[in-house]
Design a protein around this motif. Structure first.
Motif, PDB file in Angstrom:
ATOM      1  N   ARG A  31      52.815  41.657  45.565  1.00 32.28           N
ATOM      2  CA  ARG A  31      53.053  40.216  45.883  1.00 32.28           C
ATOM      3  C   ARG A  31      52.236  39.425  46.911  1.00 32.28           C
ATOM      4  NH1 ARG A  31      56.937  36.800  49.356  1.00 32.28           N
ATOM      5  NH2 ARG A  31      56.038  38.466  50.827  1.00 32.28           N
ATOM      6  N   ASP A  32      52.165  40.255  48.131  1.00 36.31           N
ATOM      7  CA  ASP A  32      51.351  40.389  49.254  1.00 36.31           C
ATOM      8  C   ASP A  32      49.973  40.315  48.984  1.00 36.31           C
ATOM      9  OD1 ASP A  32      53.740  39.478  50.490  1.00 36.31           O
ATOM     10  OD2 ASP A  32      53.773  40.999  52.093  1.00 36.31           O
ATOM     11  N   PHE A  33      49.688  41.205  48.349  1.00 33.79           N
ATOM     12  CA  PHE A  33      48.069  41.423  47.762  1.00 33.79           C
ATOM     13  C   PHE A  33      47.779  40.178  47.046  1.00 33.79           C
ATOM     14  CE2 PHE A  33      45.273  42.484  44.196  1.00 33.79           C
ATOM     15  CZ  PHE A  33      44.085  42.829  45.073  1.00 33.79           C
ATOM     16  N   PHE A  34      48.450  39.677  46.172  1.00 32.30           N
ATOM     17  CA  PHE A  34      48.105  38.454  45.276  1.00 32.30           C
ATOM     18  C   PHE A  34      48.002  37.351  46.239  1.00 32.30           C
ATOM     19  CE2 PHE A  34      48.953  41.485  41.664  1.00 32.30           C
ATOM     20  CZ  PHE A  34      47.923  41.183  41.038  1.00 32.30           C
ATOM     21  N   LEU A  35      48.963  36.946  46.925  1.00 30.33           N
ATOM     22  CA  LEU A  35      48.994  36.066  48.001  1.00 30.33           C
ATOM     23  C   LEU A  35      47.664  36.008  48.833  1.00 30.33           C
ATOM     24  CD1 LEU A  35      52.558  35.712  48.760  1.00 30.33           C
ATOM     25  CD2 LEU A  35      51.299  34.181  47.333  1.00 30.33           C
ATOM     26  N   ALA A  36      47.424  37.326  49.330  1.00 27.27           N
ATOM     27  CA  ALA A  36      46.221  37.313  50.230  1.00 27.27           C
ATOM     28  C   ALA A  36      44.769  36.948  49.304  1.00 27.27           C
ATOM     29  CB  ALA A  36      46.339  38.695  50.690  1.00 27.27           C
ATOM     30  N   MET A  37      44.874  37.656  48.189  1.00 21.06           N
ATOM     31  CA  MET A  37      43.666  37.018  47.411  1.00 21.06           C
ATOM     32  C   MET A  37      43.703  35.645  47.248  1.00 21.06           C
ATOM     33  SD  MET A  37      41.829  39.745  46.935  1.00 21.06           S
ATOM     34  CE  MET A  37      40.774  39.222  45.660  1.00 21.06           C
ATOM     35  N   ARG A  38      44.738  34.957  46.881  1.00 18.11           N
ATOM     36  CA  ARG A  38      44.588  33.640  46.420  1.00 18.11           C
ATOM     37  C   ARG A  38      44.113  32.849  47.828  1.00 18.11           C
ATOM     38  NH1 ARG A  38      50.141  30.782  46.876  1.00 18.11           N
ATOM     39  NH2 ARG A  38      49.433  31.344  48.999  1.00 18.11           N
ATOM     40  N   ASP A  39      44.738  33.189  49.053  1.00 22.76           N
ATOM     41  CA  ASP A  39      44.425  32.479  50.370  1.00 22.76           C
ATOM     42  C   ASP A  39      42.817  32.575  50.588  1.00 22.76           C
ATOM     43  OD1 ASP A  39      46.986  31.713  50.551  1.00 22.76           O
ATOM     44  OD2 ASP A  39      47.602  33.314  52.141  1.00 22.76           O
ATOM     45  N   TRP A  40      42.367  33.874  50.119  1.00 21.40           N
ATOM     46  CA  TRP A  40      41.117  34.216  50.479  1.00 21.40           C
ATOM     47  C   TRP A  40      40.020  33.485  49.662  1.00 21.40           C
ATOM     48  CZ3 TRP A  40      36.590  35.503  48.087  1.00 21.40           C
ATOM     49  CH2 TRP A  40      35.482  36.101  49.123  1.00 21.40           C
ATOM     50  N   ASN A  41      40.600  33.505  48.336  1.00 21.43           N
ATOM     51  CA  ASN A  41      39.812  32.325  47.311  1.00 21.43           C
ATOM     52  C   ASN A  41      39.598  31.113  47.859  1.00 21.43           C
ATOM     53  OD1 ASN A  41      38.632  34.776  45.595  1.00 21.43           O
ATOM     54  ND2 ASN A  41      40.453  34.736  44.518  1.00 21.43           N
ATOM     55  N   LEU A  42      40.803  30.522  48.320  1.00 23.42           N
ATOM     56  CA  LEU A  42      40.785  29.157  48.779  1.00 23.42           C
ATOM     57  C   LEU A  42      40.189  28.918  49.795  1.00 23.42           C
ATOM     58  CD1 LEU A  42      44.792  28.524  48.035  1.00 23.42           C
ATOM     59  CD2 LEU A  42      42.795  27.666  46.793  1.00 23.42           C
ATOM     60  N   GLN A  43      40.195  29.724  50.825  1.00 23.92           N
ATOM     61  CA  GLN A  43      39.473  29.854  52.054  1.00 23.92           C
ATOM     62  C   GLN A  43      37.956  29.704  51.969  1.00 23.92           C
ATOM     63  OE1 GLN A  43      40.931  32.430  55.069  1.00 23.92           O
ATOM     64  NE2 GLN A  43      42.878  31.554  55.072  1.00 23.92           N
ATOM     65  N   HIS A  44      37.798  30.557  51.114  1.00 21.81           N
ATOM     66  CA  HIS A  44      35.960  30.798  50.717  1.00 21.81           C
ATOM     67  C   HIS A  44      35.415  29.931  49.565  1.00 21.81           C
ATOM     68  CE1 HIS A  44      37.159  34.143  53.443  1.00 21.81           C
ATOM     69  NE2 HIS A  44      35.903  33.991  53.796  1.00 21.81           N
ATOM     70  N   LYS A  45      36.310  29.050  48.934  1.00 22.79           N
ATOM     71  CA  LYS A  45      35.900  28.151  47.917  1.00 22.79           C
ATOM     72  C   LYS A  45      35.337  29.062  46.802  1.00 22.79           C
ATOM     73  CE  LYS A  45      35.290  23.901  50.952  1.00 22.79           C
ATOM     74  NZ  LYS A  45      35.998  24.410  51.888  1.00 22.79           N
ATOM     75  N   ALA A  46      36.084  29.956  46.472  1.00 20.81           N
ATOM     76  CA  ALA A  46      35.637  30.868  45.373  1.00 20.81           C
ATOM     77  C   ALA A  46      35.575  30.201  44.254  1.00 20.81           C
ATOM     78  CB  ALA A  46      36.391  32.021  45.272  1.00 20.81           C
ATOM     79  N   PRO A  47      34.619  30.163  43.345  1.00 18.56           N
ATOM     80  CA  PRO A  47      34.722  29.564  42.004  1.00 18.56           C
ATOM     81  C   PRO A  47      35.807  30.086  41.338  1.00 18.56           C
ATOM     82  CG  PRO A  47      32.811  31.103  42.039  1.00 18.56           C
ATOM     83  CD  PRO A  47      33.654  31.203  43.501  1.00 18.56           C
ATOM     84  N   GLU A  48      36.299  28.997  40.373  1.00 17.34           N
ATOM     85  CA  GLU A  48      37.434  29.329  39.393  1.00 17.34           C
ATOM     86  C   GLU A  48      37.029  29.771  38.127  1.00 17.34           C
ATOM     87  OE1 GLU A  48      40.798  26.588  39.673  1.00 17.34           O
ATOM     88  OE2 GLU A  48      40.220  25.950  41.606  1.00 17.34           O
ATOM     89  N   ARG A  49      35.783  30.190  37.814  1.00 13.28           N
ATOM     90  CA  ARG A  49      35.421  30.505  36.527  1.00 13.28           C
ATOM     91  C   ARG A  49      36.207  31.834  35.795  1.00 13.28           C
ATOM     92  NH1 ARG A  49      30.821  31.959  39.855  1.00 13.28           N
ATOM     93  NH2 ARG A  49      30.851  34.335  39.981  1.00 13.28           N
TER      94      ARG A  49
END
Length: 69
Positions: A31-49
């Motif tokens: 759970r924490d891994f997925f939350l960290a990945m979500r946060d990283w993607n949001l902070q780095h404006k990762a594309p949602e493709r």
């Protein structure tokens, strides 16, 4: 759970938090891994493709009969 978990927590603390949530330590860490990945993607404006995040988690499927292996 308040989301305050950290990899620096002791196994005893991880176990207590997992038990309180009715889960296992691996599930809590996932759970924490997925939350960290979500946060990283949001902070780095990762594309949602590609919204899929895939990972492999080893699990022990051995029984007590296999202990001699």
């Amino acid at each position: 759970m308040d989301g305050s978990t950290s990899p620096s927590l002791s196994l005893k603390k991880w176990s207590a938090m997992a038990k309180a949530a009715g889960a296992g330590v691996n599930s809590l860490m996932l759970r924490d891994f997925f939350l960290a990945m979500r946060d990283w993607n949001l902070q780095h404006k990762a594309p949602e493709r590609n919204k899929w995040i895939r990972m492999v988690q080893p699990i022990n499927i051995r029984s007590e009969e296999d202990l001699h292996l």
